[in-house]
Design a protein around this motif. Sequence first.
Motif, PDB file in Angstrom:
ATOM      1  N   ARG A 156      42.838  24.899   9.313  1.00 33.17           N
ATOM      2  CA  ARG A 156      43.309  25.522   8.060  1.00 33.17           C
ATOM      3  C   ARG A 156      42.219  25.544   6.992  1.00 33.17           C
ATOM      4  NH1 ARG A 156      49.447  23.145   7.522  1.00 33.17           N
ATOM      5  NH2 ARG A 156      50.186  24.011   9.486  1.00 33.17           N
ATOM      6  N   VAL A 157      41.457  24.461   6.890  1.00 31.63           N
ATOM      7  CA  VAL A 157      40.355  24.406   5.920  1.00 31.63           C
ATOM      8  C   VAL A 157      39.308  25.457   6.260  1.00 31.63           C
ATOM      9  CG1 VAL A 157      38.400  22.996   5.124  1.00 31.63           C
ATOM     10  CG2 VAL A 157      40.677  21.988   5.264  1.00 31.63           C
ATOM     11  N   ILE A 158      38.945  25.519   7.524  1.00 32.87           N
ATOM     12  CA  ILE A 158      37.928  26.492   7.947  1.00 32.87           C
ATOM     13  C   ILE A 158      38.424  27.914   7.734  1.00 32.87           C
ATOM     14  CG2 ILE A 158      36.673  27.376   9.968  1.00 32.87           C
ATOM     15  CD1 ILE A 158      36.564  24.393  10.907  1.00 32.87           C
ATOM     16  N   ARG A 159      39.679  28.176   8.090  1.00 35.53           N
ATOM     17  CA  ARG A 159      40.244  29.524   7.873  1.00 35.53           C
ATOM     18  C   ARG A 159      40.234  29.881   6.385  1.00 35.53           C
ATOM     19  NH1 ARG A 159      39.631  32.979  11.098  1.00 35.53           N
ATOM     20  NH2 ARG A 159      40.709  34.251   9.601  1.00 35.53           N
ATOM     21  N   ALA A 160      40.600  28.918   5.535  1.00 34.81           N
ATOM     22  CA  ALA A 160      40.600  29.178   4.085  1.00 34.81           C
ATOM     23  C   ALA A 160      39.208  29.504   3.599  1.00 34.81           C
ATOM     24  CB  ALA A 160      41.178  27.975   3.336  1.00 34.81           C
ATOM     25  N   CYS A 161      38.198  28.771   4.096  1.00 28.07           N
ATOM     26  CA  CYS A 161      36.811  29.060   3.703  1.00 28.07           C
ATOM     27  C   CYS A 161      36.396  30.447   4.168  1.00 28.07           C
ATOM     28  CB  CYS A 161      35.868  28.000   4.278  1.00 28.07           C
ATOM     29  SG  CYS A 161      36.050  26.374   3.530  1.00 28.07           S
ATOM     30  N   ILE A 162      36.768  30.808   5.371  1.00 24.84           N
ATOM     31  CA  ILE A 162      36.425  32.130   5.896  1.00 24.84           C
ATOM     32  C   ILE A 162      37.067  33.225   5.052  1.00 24.84           C
ATOM     33  CG2 ILE A 162      36.823  33.695   7.858  1.00 24.84           C
ATOM     34  CD1 ILE A 162      36.457  31.194   9.662  1.00 24.84           C
ATOM     35  N   GLU A 163      38.302  33.011   4.671  1.00 25.68           N
ATOM     36  CA  GLU A 163      39.022  34.030   3.903  1.00 25.68           C
ATOM     37  C   GLU A 163      38.496  34.170   2.477  1.00 25.68           C
ATOM     38  OE1 GLU A 163      43.152  33.100   4.464  1.00 25.68           O
ATOM     39  OE2 GLU A 163      42.998  33.495   6.628  1.00 25.68           O
TER      40      GLU A 163
END
Length: 166
Positions: A156-163
Amino acid sequence: VVAGTSSYCVGNLNIPGYELPWEDDFQAYPSNMAKPLQILIDASNGASDYGNKFGEPVVSGYIRSFGQNDVANAGERREWIKPIMMSAGVGLLDGRHSEKGTPEKGMIVVKVGGPAYRIGMGGGAASSRVSDEKSASLDFNAVQRGDAEMENKMNRVIRACIELGD
């Protein structure tokens, strides 16, 4: 990661009621090792359970079993007595993130994730020696384990950073 794969190599399965001509129950397993059929059932259930908790279903894989009593060589046992498991994740990568940027002064380095355990240590040593009761702790430490809850948080953290974009 969108989905996962899990594959296993084990000794003869000896499925009750499903005898195969090339399988024989020629030797007992050490008391600290499970039989191949039980390994497959437990490992497959574990991989599926882990993937489901993480939101990453296991969608493919394979199983290979092999065991042979080499009569011509004084009955030497040839078998995947120590199971081999291979797993992988299938994922997506945004093209914007396909090349690593150059580090610059003032950039922030952040450490994220859960605790590190003494797992996976001695894996090579554990796989290339004879298993016995005395070395059960080395066998246990040689197996890598995961934490589905922490992995889900990290995802979730990585996805948020990507977004966030560039």
